[in-house]
Every structure is written in C-alpha cells, then in structure tokens.
Motif scaffolding. Structure first.
Motif, PDB file in Angstrom:
ATOM      1  N   ASP A   1      -1.092  -1.307  -4.239  1.00 25.88           N
ATOM      2  CA  ASP A   1      -2.389  -0.800  -3.780  1.00 25.88           C
ATOM      3  C   ASP A   1      -2.277   0.720  -3.692  1.00 25.88           C
ATOM      4  OD1 ASP A   1      -4.927  -0.566  -2.899  1.00 25.88           O
ATOM      5  OD2 ASP A   1      -4.611  -1.546  -0.956  1.00 25.88           O
ATOM      6  N   ALA A   2      -2.597   1.351  -4.795  1.00 23.86           N
ATOM      7  CA  ALA A   2      -2.335   2.784  -4.951  1.00 23.86           C
ATOM      8  C   ALA A   2      -3.631   3.584  -5.064  1.00 23.86           C
ATOM      9  CB  ALA A   2      -1.482   3.011  -6.190  1.00 23.86           C
TER      10      ALA A   2
ATOM     11  N   GLU B   1       4.880   6.188   1.391  1.00 27.13           N
ATOM     12  CA  GLU B   1       4.946   7.646   1.194  1.00 27.13           C
ATOM     13  C   GLU B   1       5.091   8.395   2.516  1.00 27.13           C
ATOM     14  OE1 GLU B   1       1.625   8.937  -1.176  1.00 27.13           O
ATOM     15  OE2 GLU B   1       2.146   7.575  -2.797  1.00 27.13           O
TER      16      GLU B   1
ATOM     17  N   THR C   1       1.619  12.101   5.340  1.00 31.95           N
ATOM     18  CA  THR C   1       2.533  12.368   4.229  1.00 31.95           C
ATOM     19  C   THR C   1       2.432  13.802   3.739  1.00 31.95           C
ATOM     20  OG1 THR C   1       2.356  10.087   3.481  1.00 31.95           O
ATOM     21  CG2 THR C   1       3.121  11.701   1.853  1.00 31.95           C
TER      22      THR C   1
ATOM     23  N   ASN D   1       0.856  -1.182   0.000  1.00 34.53           N
ATOM     24  CA  ASN D   1       0.000   0.000   0.000  1.00 34.53           C
ATOM     25  C   ASN D   1       0.900   1.241   0.000  1.00 34.53           C
ATOM     26  OD1 ASN D   1      -1.622   2.186   0.815  1.00 34.53           O
ATOM     27  ND2 ASN D   1      -3.134   0.741   1.609  1.00 34.53           N
ATOM     28  N   THR D   2       0.803   2.027  -1.054  1.00 34.29           N
ATOM     29  CA  THR D   2       1.735   3.150  -1.219  1.00 34.29           C
ATOM     30  C   THR D   2       1.691   4.141  -0.053  1.00 34.29           C
ATOM     31  OG1 THR D   2       0.067   4.260  -2.598  1.00 34.29           O
ATOM     32  CG2 THR D   2       1.815   3.075  -3.745  1.00 34.29           C
ATOM     33  N   ALA D   3       0.538   4.257   0.607  1.00 35.80           N
ATOM     34  CA  ALA D   3       0.400   5.232   1.702  1.00 35.80           C
ATOM     35  C   ALA D   3       1.467   5.038   2.773  1.00 35.80           C
ATOM     36  CB  ALA D   3      -0.981   5.121   2.342  1.00 35.80           C
ATOM     37  N   PHE D   4       1.707   3.792   3.121  1.00 34.70           N
ATOM     38  CA  PHE D   4       2.628   3.505   4.219  1.00 34.70           C
ATOM     39  C   PHE D   4       4.068   3.827   3.826  1.00 34.70           C
ATOM     40  CE2 PHE D   4      -1.206   1.296   5.165  1.00 34.70           C
ATOM     41  CZ  PHE D   4      -1.326   1.373   6.544  1.00 34.70           C
TER      42      PHE D   4
ATOM     43  N   GLU E   1      -2.208   7.659   7.051  1.00 32.28           N
ATOM     44  CA  GLU E   1      -0.821   7.711   6.553  1.00 32.28           C
ATOM     45  C   GLU E   1      -0.684   8.735   5.428  1.00 32.28           C
ATOM     46  OE1 GLU E   1       1.703   6.069   8.047  1.00 32.28           O
ATOM     47  OE2 GLU E   1       0.187   5.387   9.468  1.00 32.28           O
ATOM     48  N   TYR E   2      -1.665   8.769   4.544  1.00 34.01           N
ATOM     49  CA  TYR E   2      -1.620   9.770   3.463  1.00 34.01           C
ATOM     50  C   TYR E   2      -1.675  11.182   4.048  1.00 34.01           C
ATOM     51  CZ  TYR E   2      -2.129   6.467  -0.477  1.00 34.01           C
ATOM     52  OH  TYR E   2      -1.934   5.491  -1.417  1.00 34.01           O
TER      53      TYR E   2
ATOM     54  N   TRP F   1      10.283  11.627  -5.910  1.00 28.78           N
ATOM     55  CA  TRP F   1       9.614  11.941  -4.642  1.00 28.78           C
ATOM     56  C   TRP F   1      10.445  12.938  -3.837  1.00 28.78           C
ATOM     57  CZ3 TRP F   1       4.652  10.616  -3.882  1.00 28.78           C
ATOM     58  CH2 TRP F   1       4.101  10.929  -2.640  1.00 28.78           C
TER      59      TRP F   1
END
Lengths: 253, 253
Positions: free
Chosen positions: A82-83, A53, B98, A48-51, B94-95, B60
């Motif tokens: 999972d983006a 980022e 970020t 999952n990209t959130a974690f 989390e997002y 990033w």
C-alpha cells in the motif's frame, strides 16, 4: 495471479479478508506474530509503506524482511504494497522495480492523479496487479473525488471508466472505501467485473454487511482490508481476524 | 523557512535552480560529487524517493545520508523530498514524521487526490512546506487534471483554489510543469502569490525562458527543477548547472 485464481482462493477459504500490518513503530517480531495468528483467517496482507518508512532504513529493511517472510511461510497469501505512488514514466519504472523486482509483492496501490504514464510501468509485469485509488475511505475524499465533470460524472467514476481501458480485470483493481456504502454501489456499476480492495471497515466505521451487500459479485471480486481493528485488538489479532472472517464467511456459503 | 526568506535567497544568488538528484542505481559518492559541483549554481535540491527505494534499504540509507550531508555541508539550500505521497490521516502522520522528523527536509511533494486529510499532518510542522501536485509535466496529466468540473474549472485549478484555503503562501506551494506554458499561466492566475516548483525543463522539453515568462512573479516565487539534463550531462553536472543558472540569472538582474 489471475482474477479467477484469486477468486478461487477466496471462495475456497470463505474469506476475502486482508490484514493491514500498520503498526508504529514497526517491529519484525510483532509482524511475524500477527501473521502467524491471522493467516488461517485471511487471504491477503497489506503493508503500508508509511509505517515502515517512519523507522528509516531499518524500517525499510523490516518491510523487505516482512515480504520475504510471508512469501516463504505463507506463499498462498496475496501480498499488497500500500504505497499510493504516482509519478512520471521514468520514476514510475523505479517504483515498479522496487515493489515487483526488489520485493516480490503481488500488487501495489497507485494514485491516479498523474494518469496513465504513472501506471504503465507497473502493468508491464505480467503476473502483477495495479490497485488504483478510486473512491477512498477518508472524510476529505469529497474534496476532489466527488467533483462532477462536464457530463455530470464524479471524478472517481471518470477514473474508473478511464482506467478500465488501461488493463483488463486480471491486472487492475480499484480501491473503494467502505465508509460510503451507496457510492460503493456506484463504483460497482462502472467496475462490474473488477476486484475491489475495500478499506474503511472497523476503526473507520464501515461494516462487512454493507460492503458485501453493495460490492460483492457472484464470483467474489472483493478484498476487505482491516488494519487497526485487528492488529490493535484487545482480544489479540488472531481472535479479531477470526471474528471478521466469521462475519465474512456467511456471504460465501 | 518563509516565502520571503526563500525569495531572498533566490534573488541574492540570481538563481531559482533546483537540482534533482535522480540517479539509478543510487550512489552516495556520486551524489556528493554532484552536490559539490552544483551547489554554487542552485538554491535547492530535490531527492526523488523512487530512485532510492529501488535500491532497497541500502537505498533508503543513502537517502538519509544524502539529507544529512547536504544539511551539514550546504545548510542554506532548500531540501525537497519528491515523494508524491497521499494517504488517510493516521498514515499521513507517519509520512510527515518520516520526512520532517526522521529526516530534516524543508518540503515534501504530495498528491491531492485524497484531499485535505492527506495534507493536514504535514502542515502541523511550523517551518516546513507542502508542495502539492497541481499541473504535472507528464503527457498523461491530461487524463484527469484537465477534466472540467461543473463550472468549467479544470481539476488542476480546482485543486489550487481548494488548497489555497488549507494554508498560506509561507507553507504551501504547487507543482506546475514547464511542458505546457499556456497552462502555467492559468496556474499563476489562481496562485498569484504562491511558490511554484516547476519540473519539465530540460529532458522533458520545457524551457527556462517560457517558464520565466509565464510563471515568475516580481518577487520570484519560483523554483525550476532540472534533473536528468544536469546529472546526466556529458559536460558534467557542474557545467550543466552553471549553464542553466546562466539562462536563469538574466531574469533576476
């Protein structure tokens, strides 16, 4: 990878388990340990990209390293980004490049809100998959996904009926949450030959039994994702994955 | 930043222009040059994560550097992360970390498909904004956003009517595309006191005049984003931004 190949992998292993590598903060060392322990019991990994980022560019580098590591060490495992992206055409192209060119994922999750434009670029990659959000596992999925259209079709069904025309069952699957088993059955009615990626088992409350009962086809066509209940398990990720795999195996014998 | 403060900035400058920094591949040096040239003519910058992610972790890092640079050099400009995220509660958190903790954005764009859960974490940050997709500017917005619900309400209106109850007009605004001016008017009907972030002007075909006519309130409440038509302009980003600002200024005199 075709639908048939993925189903073969699943039936051979007797497991449709996908392990979600959602930890905060991310740690490449911990991820490697979890992957080593769980690989025998699962057929897929979901990042999952959130974690990633949330740890900034170092986190994004960890995501890239994780993909390379799994690809090299366990090349047979199906790799999901999972983006939940979704944007206009020229932007979608950049996201597709990110997950399919720059990183070698097999599949990426996308949001349907912006329609076909936001999915088309991903479908240009011949051996890759789009996993479209249909019926999500969270409480407020009901805010919009159950809204009934003019002919009494809830939005999640309209999403599936529409997206079924965008690509065949070798290229496009759906996210359908385990937390509302009856609705899972409704998803299967309109997606009888599609893979379903099913979150919501474990910490969110869904069970393997209900998911299998309502969503598995005779071929399989199912990936059950478990994240927190495996990676945060007191018994350890390997033991937890083994237990989930055990409860899944019964349905593949 | 409150709605009133943002409107004051806009009215003082006579510009509601937001410059979208969407280039591929990303280059920090080019971004700095564009920002230096365009800053006098705009009140906001929008960074689309897709373009940065396509360059991997270096991209990033460029995003983080861009935020720090604009924050330091032009602290008065409103800074938008065009991320279109949307996920379950623990992931949304989390997002939010970020974009609001790790990076100091003022606002982030989110997709409504998964409902309130996917927005709630962002609303916990007192001085920050959520910009929710309502009516997007792309062709296939019609796939789902125009679907009429049981009472004949298209989805984008239902999204607005629902999300209006989630947070006040100091915290939540909407994306409403310039490519369908008549519908922009429908958006304004259900969001009379909300800021609208309006993409679709320039390369996508929308015009400043139509947007102003259909979407500006007496206070302002509008941010017009232009990306490609400014940063890829043959005359240069500064000249292009100046021209857009000129056509906007008439409506603030």
């Amino acid at each position: 990878m075709t639908r048939q190949t993925l189903n073969q992998k699943i039936n051979l292993k007797g497991s449709c388990l996908c392990v979600g590598l959602d930890m905060a903060p991310v740690s490449f060392k911990s991820i490697c340990r979890i992957v080593e322990e769980t690989a025998p019991y699962c057929v897929a990994y979901k990042t999952n990209t959130a974690f990633f980022e949330a740890s900034g560019w170092e986190g994004w580098k960890c995501l890239e390293d994780t993909v390379s590591y799994i690809r090299t060490r366990f090349p047979d495992h199906f790799l999901i980004a999972d983006a939940k992206r979704g944007d206009i055409g020229n932007t979608a192209r950049e996201y597709a490049r990110t997950f399919f060119d720059r990183m070698d994922f097999d599949a990426v999750t996308l949001s349907p809100y912006m329609g076909f434009d936001s999915v088309a670029s991903f479908l240009e990659y011949k051996d890759k998959w789009v996993i479209l959000l249909a019926l999500t596992s969270n409480h407020s999925a009901s805010d919009f996904q159950f809204s009934e259209g003019t002919v009494g079709t809830p939005l999640f069904r309209k999403v599936i009926l529409t997206a079924n025309t965008w690509a065949g069952s070798d290229r496009l699957m759906y996210v359908a949450g385990a937390t509302r088993p009856q609705m899972l059955q409704q998803v299967r009615q309109v997606a009888p030959d599609r893979f379903l990626l099913i979150p919501g088992v474990g910490t969110q409350g869904g069970t393997v039994e209900e998911v299998m009962h309502h969503a598995k086809t005779t071929s399989g066509d199912i990936l059950i994702n478990v994240s927190r209940a495996i990676i945060q398990s007191e018994a350890g990720p390997g033991a937890a994955a083994k237990e989930f795999a055990g409860s899944i195996a019964r349905f593949f014998s």
